[in-house]
Design a protein around this motif. Sequence first.
Motif, PDB file in Angstrom:
ATOM      1  N   ILE A 157       0.828  -1.203   0.000  1.00 35.60           N
ATOM      2  CA  ILE A 157       0.000   0.000   0.000  1.00 35.60           C
ATOM      3  C   ILE A 157       0.865   1.257   0.000  1.00 35.60           C
ATOM      4  N   THR A 158       2.024   1.170   0.655  1.00 36.50           N
ATOM      5  CA  THR A 158       2.915   2.341   0.718  1.00 36.50           C
ATOM      6  C   THR A 158       3.462   2.715  -0.654  1.00 36.50           C
ATOM      7  N   ASP A 159       3.416   1.798  -1.636  1.00 34.00           N
ATOM      8  CA  ASP A 159       3.903   2.098  -2.977  1.00 34.00           C
ATOM      9  C   ASP A 159       2.856   2.780  -3.857  1.00 34.00           C
ATOM     10  N   LEU A 160       1.639   2.859  -3.385  1.00 31.19           N
ATOM     11  CA  LEU A 160       0.586   3.476  -4.177  1.00 31.19           C
ATOM     12  C   LEU A 160       0.784   4.990  -4.254  1.00 31.19           C
ATOM     13  N   PRO A 161       0.284   5.625  -5.312  1.00 33.88           N
ATOM     14  CA  PRO A 161       0.397   7.084  -5.413  1.00 33.88           C
ATOM     15  C   PRO A 161      -0.252   7.778  -4.214  1.00 33.88           C
ATOM     16  N   LEU A 162       0.257   8.936  -3.872  1.00 36.33           N
ATOM     17  CA  LEU A 162      -0.312   9.706  -2.767  1.00 36.33           C
ATOM     18  C   LEU A 162      -1.523  10.514  -3.217  1.00 36.33           C
ATOM     19  N   GLU A 163      -1.682  10.673  -4.533  1.00 29.41           N
ATOM     20  CA  GLU A 163      -2.792  11.461  -5.049  1.00 29.41           C
ATOM     21  C   GLU A 163      -3.447  10.764  -6.239  1.00 29.41           C
ATOM     22  N   ALA A 164      -4.759  10.895  -6.321  1.00 30.33           N
ATOM     23  CA  ALA A 164      -5.547  10.426  -7.463  1.00 30.33           C
ATOM     24  C   ALA A 164      -6.918  11.082  -7.338  1.00 30.33           C
ATOM     25  N   ASP A 165      -7.719  10.997  -8.383  1.00 30.20           N
ATOM     26  CA  ASP A 165      -9.072  11.555  -8.286  1.00 30.20           C
ATOM     27  C   ASP A 165      -9.940  10.711  -7.363  1.00 30.20           C
ATOM     28  N   ALA A 166      -9.676   9.411  -7.324  1.00 33.04           N
ATOM     29  CA  ALA A 166     -10.427   8.529  -6.428  1.00 33.04           C
ATOM     30  C   ALA A 166      -9.635   7.259  -6.155  1.00 33.04           C
ATOM     31  N   PHE A 167      -9.688   6.816  -4.911  1.00 34.51           N
ATOM     32  CA  PHE A 167      -9.145   5.525  -4.494  1.00 34.51           C
ATOM     33  C   PHE A 167     -10.353   4.614  -4.250  1.00 34.51           C
ATOM     34  N   ILE A 168     -10.470   3.553  -5.031  1.00 29.49           N
ATOM     35  CA  ILE A 168     -11.604   2.641  -4.904  1.00 29.49           C
ATOM     36  C   ILE A 168     -11.125   1.346  -4.257  1.00 29.49           C
ATOM     37  N   VAL A 169     -11.703   1.038  -3.105  1.00 33.35           N
ATOM     38  CA  VAL A 169     -11.265  -0.111  -2.310  1.00 33.35           C
ATOM     39  C   VAL A 169     -12.248  -1.261  -2.501  1.00 33.35           C
ATOM     40  N   ALA A 170     -11.756  -2.350  -3.083  1.00 35.95           N
ATOM     41  CA  ALA A 170     -12.575  -3.539  -3.326  1.00 35.95           C
ATOM     42  C   ALA A 170     -11.864  -4.743  -2.731  1.00 35.95           C
ATOM     43  N   VAL A 171     -11.986  -4.881  -1.409  1.00 38.41           N
ATOM     44  CA  VAL A 171     -11.357  -5.988  -0.694  1.00 38.41           C
ATOM     45  C   VAL A 171     -12.418  -6.690   0.147  1.00 38.41           C
ATOM     46  N   LYS A 172     -12.051  -7.802   0.767  1.00 38.10           N
ATOM     47  CA  LYS A 172     -12.982  -8.524   1.628  1.00 38.10           C
ATOM     48  C   LYS A 172     -13.442  -7.629   2.776  1.00 38.10           C
ATOM     49  N   ASP A 173     -14.696  -7.820   3.190  1.00 35.91           N
ATOM     50  CA  ASP A 173     -15.261  -6.996   4.266  1.00 35.91           C
ATOM     51  C   ASP A 173     -14.387  -7.020   5.514  1.00 35.91           C
ATOM     52  N   ALA A 174     -13.885  -8.193   5.871  1.00 31.16           N
ATOM     53  CA  ALA A 174     -13.103  -8.324   7.100  1.00 31.16           C
ATOM     54  C   ALA A 174     -11.806  -7.531   7.022  1.00 31.16           C
ATOM     55  N   ALA A 175     -11.277  -7.377   5.810  1.00 34.21           N
ATOM     56  CA  ALA A 175     -10.002  -6.667   5.635  1.00 34.21           C
ATOM     57  C   ALA A 175     -10.189  -5.166   5.459  1.00 34.21           C
ATOM     58  N   LEU A 176     -11.407  -4.738   5.162  1.00 34.51           N
ATOM     59  CA  LEU A 176     -11.644  -3.342   4.793  1.00 34.51           C
ATOM     60  C   LEU A 176     -11.204  -2.324   5.841  1.00 34.51           C
ATOM     61  N   PRO A 177     -11.559  -2.458   7.123  1.00 34.37           N
ATOM     62  CA  PRO A 177     -11.144  -1.436   8.092  1.00 34.37           C
ATOM     63  C   PRO A 177      -9.633  -1.255   8.176  1.00 34.37           C
TER      64      PRO A 177
END
Length: 258
Positions: free
Chosen positions: A52-72
């Motif tokens: 996750i630390t390698d992801l860009p710091l800026e974008a128009d939107a970050f869309i999170v599509a992971v398992k419910d248990a992992a989401l928080p």
Amino acid sequence: MRIVLVGAGRLATNLGQALRLADHDIVAVYSHTKANADTLCSVVGGLATDKITDLPLEADAFIVAVKDAALPNVAKQLAKGREQQVFFHTAGSMPLSVFEGLSMHYGVFYPMQTFSKERQVDFSPIPVFLEASDDATLSLARTLAESISRHVYVLSSEDRKFLHLSAVFACNFANHCYALSAELLEKHGIPFDVMLPLIDETARKVHELHPLDAQTGPAVRYDENVIRMQSSLLSDSPALQEIYNLLSLNIHRKAKKQ
């Protein structure tokens, strides 16, 4: 828009392709399994990473599509250093408040459909349900949703719980009944293909009739001779027999009430 996809599973794979076809720029894809991120990026483009630390710091939107248990936990990691960015999760049963305290701008972007990596779906008829922390974020979500779907709705977290529950009955439980049917057929050397015209017509009917009006079979009239005989055929599988008896009884009760 410049989009970061956090997740590379079935929903993310289909959503990423739909966004790419709508001329959005997928700048990065995260998956805890690097190979999955690589596979999706080979189709939609962007940086593939398992950090996750390698992801860009800026974008128009970050869309999170992971398992419910992992989401928080994923939301907490993702928001660090990106507190001013816009975040959406795609979970039908998780509340808007997952991002509360982590960001100023967040929301829900929930496409209600069953997804498989092996089948790319046409997103245009899929209903997309939105919720957001503020008007500007909701407007951005609507613009994004309307670029891929003709059916966009705003729905609260509380109502979305019941939407998702209804989808479980209409999709997941219905598909499990197909699996039970296939299992019974296989035991007697009958191919599941023979059920496809029946399944297709049943699905087509509810485009024109209320499901209660479309219901047929021995349980509607509670034909006890047929029900007793069919139930006895399942005596070697008590769990399946119980499902059969409960569904038959409930179908009859609904028919009588109607």
